[in-house]
Design an enzyme around this catalytic site. Structure first.
Site, PDB file in Angstrom:
ATOM      1  N   TYR A 231      -8.017   6.881   2.453  1.00  0.00           N
ATOM      2  CA  TYR A 231      -6.928   7.026   1.480  1.00  0.00           C
ATOM      3  C   TYR A 231      -6.322   8.422   1.492  1.00  0.00           C
ATOM      4  O   TYR A 231      -5.201   8.604   1.026  1.00  0.00           O
ATOM      5  CB  TYR A 231      -7.424   6.637   0.084  1.00  0.00           C
ATOM      6  CG  TYR A 231      -7.752   5.158   0.050  1.00  0.00           C
ATOM      7  CD1 TYR A 231      -6.743   4.206   0.030  1.00  0.00           C
ATOM      8  CD2 TYR A 231      -9.071   4.713   0.092  1.00  0.00           C
ATOM      9  CE1 TYR A 231      -7.030   2.855   0.055  1.00  0.00           C
ATOM     10  CE2 TYR A 231      -9.374   3.364   0.111  1.00  0.00           C
ATOM     11  CZ  TYR A 231      -8.344   2.430   0.097  1.00  0.00           C
ATOM     12  OH  TYR A 231      -8.618   1.092   0.131  1.00  0.00           O
ATOM     13  N   MET A 232      -7.090   9.391   2.075  1.00  0.00           N
ATOM     14  CA  MET A 232      -6.542  10.750   2.107  1.00  0.00           C
ATOM     15  C   MET A 232      -5.333  10.851   3.030  1.00  0.00           C
ATOM     16  O   MET A 232      -4.449  11.664   2.811  1.00  0.00           O
ATOM     17  CB  MET A 232      -7.620  11.731   2.558  1.00  0.00           C
ATOM     18  CG  MET A 232      -8.702  11.871   1.520  1.00  0.00           C
ATOM     19  SD  MET A 232     -10.010  12.922   2.070  1.00  0.00           S
ATOM     20  CE  MET A 232      -9.131  14.465   2.123  1.00  0.00           C
TER      21      MET A 232
ATOM     22  N   ARG B 183      -5.509  -2.206   9.707  1.00  0.00           N
ATOM     23  CA  ARG B 183      -6.153  -3.486   9.424  1.00  0.00           C
ATOM     24  C   ARG B 183      -6.059  -4.413  10.637  1.00  0.00           C
ATOM     25  O   ARG B 183      -7.034  -5.001  11.050  1.00  0.00           O
ATOM     26  CB  ARG B 183      -5.433  -4.137   8.238  1.00  0.00           C
ATOM     27  CG  ARG B 183      -6.323  -4.996   7.386  1.00  0.00           C
ATOM     28  CD  ARG B 183      -5.521  -5.839   6.424  1.00  0.00           C
ATOM     29  NE  ARG B 183      -4.730  -5.094   5.468  1.00  0.00           N
ATOM     30  CZ  ARG B 183      -4.979  -5.018   4.165  1.00  0.00           C
ATOM     31  NH1 ARG B 183      -6.061  -5.584   3.684  1.00  0.00           N
ATOM     32  NH2 ARG B 183      -4.168  -4.386   3.364  1.00  0.00           N
TER      33      ARG B 183
ATOM     34  N   MET C  26      -7.236   4.134   9.028  1.00  0.00           N
ATOM     35  CA  MET C  26      -6.598   2.877   8.630  1.00  0.00           C
ATOM     36  C   MET C  26      -6.108   2.098   9.844  1.00  0.00           C
ATOM     37  O   MET C  26      -5.928   2.656  10.921  1.00  0.00           O
ATOM     38  CB  MET C  26      -5.423   3.173   7.719  1.00  0.00           C
ATOM     39  CG  MET C  26      -5.885   3.484   6.334  1.00  0.00           C
ATOM     40  SD  MET C  26      -4.557   3.323   5.169  1.00  0.00           S
ATOM     41  CE  MET C  26      -5.490   3.341   3.667  1.00  0.00           C
TER      42      MET C  26
ATOM     43  N   ASP D 126       0.504   1.589   8.890  1.00  0.00           N
ATOM     44  CA  ASP D 126      -0.141   1.097  10.110  1.00  0.00           C
ATOM     45  C   ASP D 126       0.832   0.990  11.285  1.00  0.00           C
ATOM     46  O   ASP D 126       0.419   0.697  12.396  1.00  0.00           O
ATOM     47  CB  ASP D 126      -0.754  -0.293   9.863  1.00  0.00           C
ATOM     48  CG  ASP D 126      -1.939  -0.235   8.927  1.00  0.00           C
ATOM     49  OD1 ASP D 126      -2.441   0.877   8.695  1.00  0.00           O
ATOM     50  OD2 ASP D 126      -2.351  -1.297   8.434  1.00  0.00           O
TER      51      ASP D 126
ATOM     52  N   ARG E 166       0.102  -5.276  -5.160  1.00  0.00           N
ATOM     53  CA  ARG E 166       0.024  -6.396  -4.214  1.00  0.00           C
ATOM     54  C   ARG E 166       0.060  -7.679  -5.040  1.00  0.00           C
ATOM     55  O   ARG E 166      -0.306  -7.685  -6.214  1.00  0.00           O
ATOM     56  CB  ARG E 166      -1.260  -6.305  -3.397  1.00  0.00           C
ATOM     57  CG  ARG E 166      -1.344  -5.030  -2.541  1.00  0.00           C
ATOM     58  CD  ARG E 166      -2.386  -5.177  -1.461  1.00  0.00           C
ATOM     59  NE  ARG E 166      -2.663  -3.928  -0.765  1.00  0.00           N
ATOM     60  CZ  ARG E 166      -2.015  -3.511   0.323  1.00  0.00           C
ATOM     61  NH1 ARG E 166      -1.036  -4.234   0.834  1.00  0.00           N
ATOM     62  NH2 ARG E 166      -2.338  -2.373   0.898  1.00  0.00           N
ATOM     63  N   GLY E 167       0.509  -8.762  -4.423  1.00  0.00           N
ATOM     64  CA  GLY E 167       0.607 -10.042  -5.139  1.00  0.00           C
ATOM     65  C   GLY E 167       1.740 -10.017  -6.160  1.00  0.00           C
ATOM     66  O   GLY E 167       2.571  -9.106  -6.164  1.00  0.00           O
TER      67      GLY E 167
ATOM     68  N   GLY F 214       0.822  -1.218   0.000  1.00  0.00           N
ATOM     69  CA  GLY F 214       0.000   0.000   0.000  1.00  0.00           C
ATOM     70  C   GLY F 214       0.849   1.258   0.000  1.00  0.00           C
ATOM     71  O   GLY F 214       2.047   1.216   0.287  1.00  0.00           O
TER      72      GLY F 214
ATOM     73  N   GLY G 238       6.097  -3.079   3.297  1.00  0.00           N
ATOM     74  CA  GLY G 238       5.682  -3.501   4.631  1.00  0.00           C
ATOM     75  C   GLY G 238       6.065  -4.922   4.953  1.00  0.00           C
ATOM     76  O   GLY G 238       7.005  -5.481   4.373  1.00  0.00           O
TER      77      GLY G 238
HETATM   78  N1  ADP Z   1       5.141 -14.507   2.302  1.00  0.00           N
HETATM   79  C1  ADP Z   1       5.451 -13.836   1.200  1.00  0.00           C
HETATM   80  N2  ADP Z   1       6.384 -14.319   0.349  1.00  0.00           N
HETATM   81  C2  ADP Z   1       6.714 -13.641  -0.766  1.00  0.00           C
HETATM   82  N3  ADP Z   1       6.145 -12.472  -1.131  1.00  0.00           N
HETATM   83  C3  ADP Z   1       5.203 -11.953  -0.341  1.00  0.00           C
HETATM   84  C4  ADP Z   1       4.799 -12.601   0.860  1.00  0.00           C
HETATM   85  N4  ADP Z   1       3.846 -11.844   1.446  1.00  0.00           N
HETATM   86  C5  ADP Z   1       3.655 -10.785   0.630  1.00  0.00           C
HETATM   87  N5  ADP Z   1       4.470 -10.831  -0.423  1.00  0.00           N
HETATM   88  C6  ADP Z   1       4.547  -9.875  -1.523  1.00  0.00           C
HETATM   89  O1  ADP Z   1       4.926  -8.597  -1.014  1.00  0.00           O
HETATM   90  C7  ADP Z   1       4.254  -7.573  -1.716  1.00  0.00           C
HETATM   91  C8  ADP Z   1       3.594  -6.613  -0.774  1.00  0.00           C
HETATM   92  O2  ADP Z   1       2.812  -7.299   0.207  1.00  0.00           O
HETATM   93  P1  ADP Z   1       1.539  -6.646   0.879  1.00  0.00           P
HETATM   94  O3  ADP Z   1       1.096  -7.525   1.988  1.00  0.00           O
HETATM   95  O4  ADP Z   1       0.542  -6.312  -0.171  1.00  0.00           O
HETATM   96  O5  ADP Z   1       2.009  -5.224   1.409  1.00  0.00           O
HETATM   97  P2  ADP Z   1       3.006  -4.802   2.552  1.00  0.00           P
HETATM   98  O6  ADP Z   1       4.375  -5.130   2.110  1.00  0.00           O
HETATM   99  O7  ADP Z   1       2.794  -3.368   2.666  1.00  0.00           O
HETATM  100  O8  ADP Z   1       2.605  -5.576   3.783  1.00  0.00           O
HETATM  101  C9  ADP Z   1       3.283  -8.247  -2.656  1.00  0.00           C
HETATM  102  O9  ADP Z   1       3.815  -8.188  -3.962  1.00  0.00           O
HETATM  103  C10 ADP Z   1       3.192  -9.665  -2.145  1.00  0.00           C
HETATM  104  O10 ADP Z   1       2.972 -10.611  -3.181  1.00  0.00           O
HETATM  105  O1  FBP Z   2      -6.952  -0.729  -0.310  1.00  0.00           O
HETATM  106  P1  FBP Z   2      -5.530  -1.127  -0.237  1.00  0.00           P
HETATM  107  O2  FBP Z   2      -4.668  -0.420  -1.185  1.00  0.00           O
HETATM  108  O3  FBP Z   2      -5.343  -2.605  -0.298  1.00  0.00           O
HETATM  109  O4  FBP Z   2      -4.980  -0.653   1.173  1.00  0.00           O
HETATM  110  C1  FBP Z   2      -5.686  -0.743   2.349  1.00  0.00           C
HETATM  111  C2  FBP Z   2      -4.836  -1.216   3.442  1.00  0.00           C
HETATM  112  O5  FBP Z   2      -3.545  -0.737   3.454  1.00  0.00           O
HETATM  113  C3  FBP Z   2      -3.126  -0.543   4.793  1.00  0.00           C
HETATM  114  O6  FBP Z   2      -2.852   0.795   4.928  1.00  0.00           O
HETATM  115  C4  FBP Z   2      -1.892  -1.307   5.145  1.00  0.00           C
HETATM  116  O7  FBP Z   2      -1.203  -1.620   3.994  1.00  0.00           O
HETATM  117  P2  FBP Z   2       0.297  -2.070   3.973  1.00  0.00           P
HETATM  118  O8  FBP Z   2       0.393  -3.418   4.646  1.00  0.00           O
HETATM  119  O9  FBP Z   2       0.642  -2.096   2.556  1.00  0.00           O
HETATM  120  O10 FBP Z   2       1.088  -1.041   4.734  1.00  0.00           O
HETATM  121  C5  FBP Z   2      -4.260  -0.981   5.682  1.00  0.00           C
HETATM  122  O11 FBP Z   2      -4.457  -0.224   6.810  1.00  0.00           O
HETATM  123  C6  FBP Z   2      -5.406  -0.915   4.755  1.00  0.00           C
HETATM  124  O12 FBP Z   2      -6.353  -1.860   5.066  1.00  0.00           O
HETATM  125 MG    MG Z   3       1.218  -5.416   5.406  1.00  0.00          MG
END
Ligand code: ADP
Ligand code: FBP
Ligand code: MG
Length: 560
Positions: free
Chosen positions: A435-436, A325, A323, A280, A224-225, A161, A249
């Site tokens: 989101y703001m 989660r 925010m 967060d 993401r993903g 995010g 993150g």
């Molecule tokens: N266990 C994992 N192994 C490999 N890649 C991961 C794993 N968990 C998340 N990712 C990848 O890290 C990226 C960001 O993860 P996400 O959970 O969306 O946000 P954040 O890093 O902010 O927590 C995504 O591209 C996701 O596919």
């Molecule tokens: O709608 P999106 O882009 O998935 O993001 C929402 C989420 O991102 C967060 O800010 C946390 O995201 P990150 O793990 O990427 O820091 C949560 O609080 C919120 O639920």
């Molecule tokens: Mg995260």
């Protein structure tokens, strides 16, 4: 903010006597089951002219993919949880004098280079007899570096995010690499992890990034993903990249950890450095994540609007969703900062609506006494209540739980309760600034913080450290192994003083029965005691293993 209550324990493994590597000034010997290589490396000769897949490429060598935590014991219960280094799996890498020693801006600093033995204590409140505890390697520039300037080919990727300050980190990585280490080749990977294999790259120069810190978001895009480890590492190899800076993150750091493992398995001279990003503030060990302050500040505007609306009418109710989660830090700090909030609801503190001590009773009391009430709710709060009434189990592309709109749900329930059942005339305004608060640029203090994070990451990678995340621990910047920042999430501890301060400032009910509170306090104390005992075990364990038959694993397993 990282709570001592949730100290997690290092996993201690067998000492493998074959795993030692040459001690260097910056890199003392340690005990771990790190890999050993049968031949020396020539990868340090990789340079701008190295062809793809020759850049430190050692695919054919038998390298273990097993990277255990590096635990270095010391006197008095001192434990260093060290980060990996390139020489762990590529011995005999040449070193070079740090170019910073000739940099007019930095050479005036007395003791500019960090002492090789400097470490940062995780716990700074100690007792006379308590063990010295866990430490992390102090970050900062080293006298010797493991990359020549024109050999470096760095890349930067942002994932997950958005967060205020992302562009500042990108800017400072680019400018820091260029100005401090004369690195010219820096690539921006577009669109998060999948960008390594499915998107274009952007060449980054100080000129390109000059103004970006004034903008929200990330100029590189994010997603993401899409984490495909072998495709990502293929891309790193094919492009001849040897420093990877990953901003993201907990999910991103997990992704970086597996990238690092694969790089290590392939024996590549590639440093992987993580810069923790989480609005967060849910990354453990570090004091605070960048962008958090900016987000809390921006949230004040929404709370202020809710307050103005609520106090301007009879029985006014303002509901603000923020925010968070799984962790309620934004809601908690925004509430503490504002002083206009009468009730703050976070995921860590379950609440209930009906009956004595419930939310409805408290709202009615506030309306009768003050004529209005402001409620701040974190998006993950009341998840259990919400899923009871609206069951839904969905995930985003990264596997994070997709939440329903708790603010809307709560607002509707409050309206139904007071208008229909209590027959009270209320005016409720629901404000959702979600989101703001994260789409803004970093504020002044976050911008300075982002600079320090970027510089720490650069110094670490140049010094040959890899598989690490940067961040301040008790105010001093450190290199932290990936596993320590991904093994759990940082959460508000509702038996800590900060939450008590909040309860006292809002005067809201704790929604907990006193027996539950006593149980939680006891659990917290038990965890603390166990964590300390583990540290002592660690020292005893390493001493025992060093002097025993390495094949006898009974001493390795604390459960035996
Ligand atoms: N266990 C994992 N192994 C490999 N890649 C991961 C794993 N968990 C998340 N990712 C990848 O890290 C990226 C960001 O993860 P996400 O959970 O969306 O946000 P954040 O890093 O902010 O927590 C995504 O591209 C996701 O596919
Ligand atoms: O709608 P999106 O882009 O998935 O993001 C929402 C989420 O991102 C967060 O800010 C946390 O995201 P990150 O793990 O990427 O820091 C949560 O609080 C919120 O639920
Ligand atoms: Mg995260």
């Amino acid at each position: 903010m990282a709570s001592s209550a949730s100290i997690s324990r290092p996993r201690f493994r067998c000492f493998d006597p074959t795993s030692s590597y040459p001690a260097t000034a910056d890199h003392p010997r340690y005990f771990s089951s790190a890999v050993s290589l049968s031949s020396s490396s020539s990868s340090s000769s990789s340079s701008s002219s190295s062809s793809p897949r020759e850049n430190g490429f050692r695919d054919t060598m038998a390298i273990s993919n097993n990277s255990e935590p590096k635990i270095v014991p010391g006197e008095g219960g001192y434990v260093l949880e060290d980060v990996p280094h390139l020489v762990d799996y590529i011995p005999d890498l040449p070193t070079y004098p740090n170019p910073l020693q000739d940099n007019p801006s930095y050479s005036v600093v007395k003791q500019y280079f960090v002492n090789a033995d400097d470490t940062v204590a995780q716990k700074i409140v100690v007792h006379k007899d308590s063990p010295r505890g866990t430490h992390f390697r102090r970050s900062g520039p080293r006298q010797k570096v493991y990359f020549e300037s024109d050999e470096v080919h760095a890349c930067i990727v942002t994932c997950g995010g958005l967060c205020p300050g992302l562009n500042t980190v990108i800017r400072e990585l680019v400018c820091g690499l260029n100005h401090m280490y004369h690195v010219k080749r820096i690539l921006g990977i577009e669109g998060g992890y999948r960008g390594f294999y499915a998107r274009n790259t952007i060449p980054l120069t100080p000129k390109v990034v000059n103004d970006i810190h004034k903008r929200g978001g990330t100029i590189l895009g994010t997603s993401r993903g899409g984490h495909d480890t072998s495709k990502i590492v293929d891309s790193i190899q094919d492009r001849g990249i040897n420093q990877v800076y990953v901003i993201g993150g907990d999910g991103t750091q997990r992704g970086a950890a597996v990238i690092f493992e694969e790089i290590r398995r392939r024996g590549l001279k590639v440093a992987v450095a993580g810069i923790p990003k989480t609005i967060d503030n849910d990354i453990p060990v570090i004091d605070k994540s960048f962008g958090f302050d900016s987000a809390v500040e921006e949230a004040q505007r929404a709370i202020n609007a809710a307050h103005v609306e609520a106090e301007s009418v009879e029985n006014g109710i303002g509901v603000v969703k923020l925010m968070g989660r799984y962790s309620g830090f934004i809601a908690m700090y925004a509430t503490l900062a504002s002083r206009d909030v009468d009730c703050c609801l976070i995921p860590e503190s379950p609440f209930y609506l009906e009956g004595p001590g419930g939310l409805y009773e408290y709202i009615e009391k506030r309306l009768k006494e003050d004529g209005h009430i402001v409620i701040v709710i974190a998006e993950g709060a009341g998840d259990v209540l919400l899923s009871e009434s609206l069951p839904k189990d969905e995930q985003d592309a990264s596997g994070n739980k997709l939440l329903q709109d708790v603010g809307l749900w709560l607002s509707q329930n409050i309206k139904d309760h007071f208008s229909k059942r209590r027959k009270m005339n209320i005016t409720l305004k629901y404000i959702d600034p979600t989101y703001m608060i994260r789409a803004i640029p970093g504020n002044a203090s976050d911008n300075v913080y982002c600079t320090l994070l970027a510089h720490s990451a650069i110094h670490g990678a140049m010094a040959g450290y890899t598989g690490f995340t940067v961040g301040p621990v008790n105010g001093r910047h450190a290199y932290i192994p990936f596993c320590r920042v991904t093994e759990r999430q940082n959460k508000v501890v509702i038996t800590d003083r900060m939450w008590a301060r909040l309860l006292s400032s809002t005067n809201q009910p704790s929604f907990l029965d006193p027996k539950e509170v006593a149980k939680k306090v006891a659990e917290t104390k038990k965890e603390d005691t166990e964590a300390e005992a583990q540290l002592i075990d660690a020292e005893n364990h390493v001493e025992a293993t060093a002097s025993s038959d390495p094949k006898d694993c009974s001493v390795c397993d604390p459960n035996v």
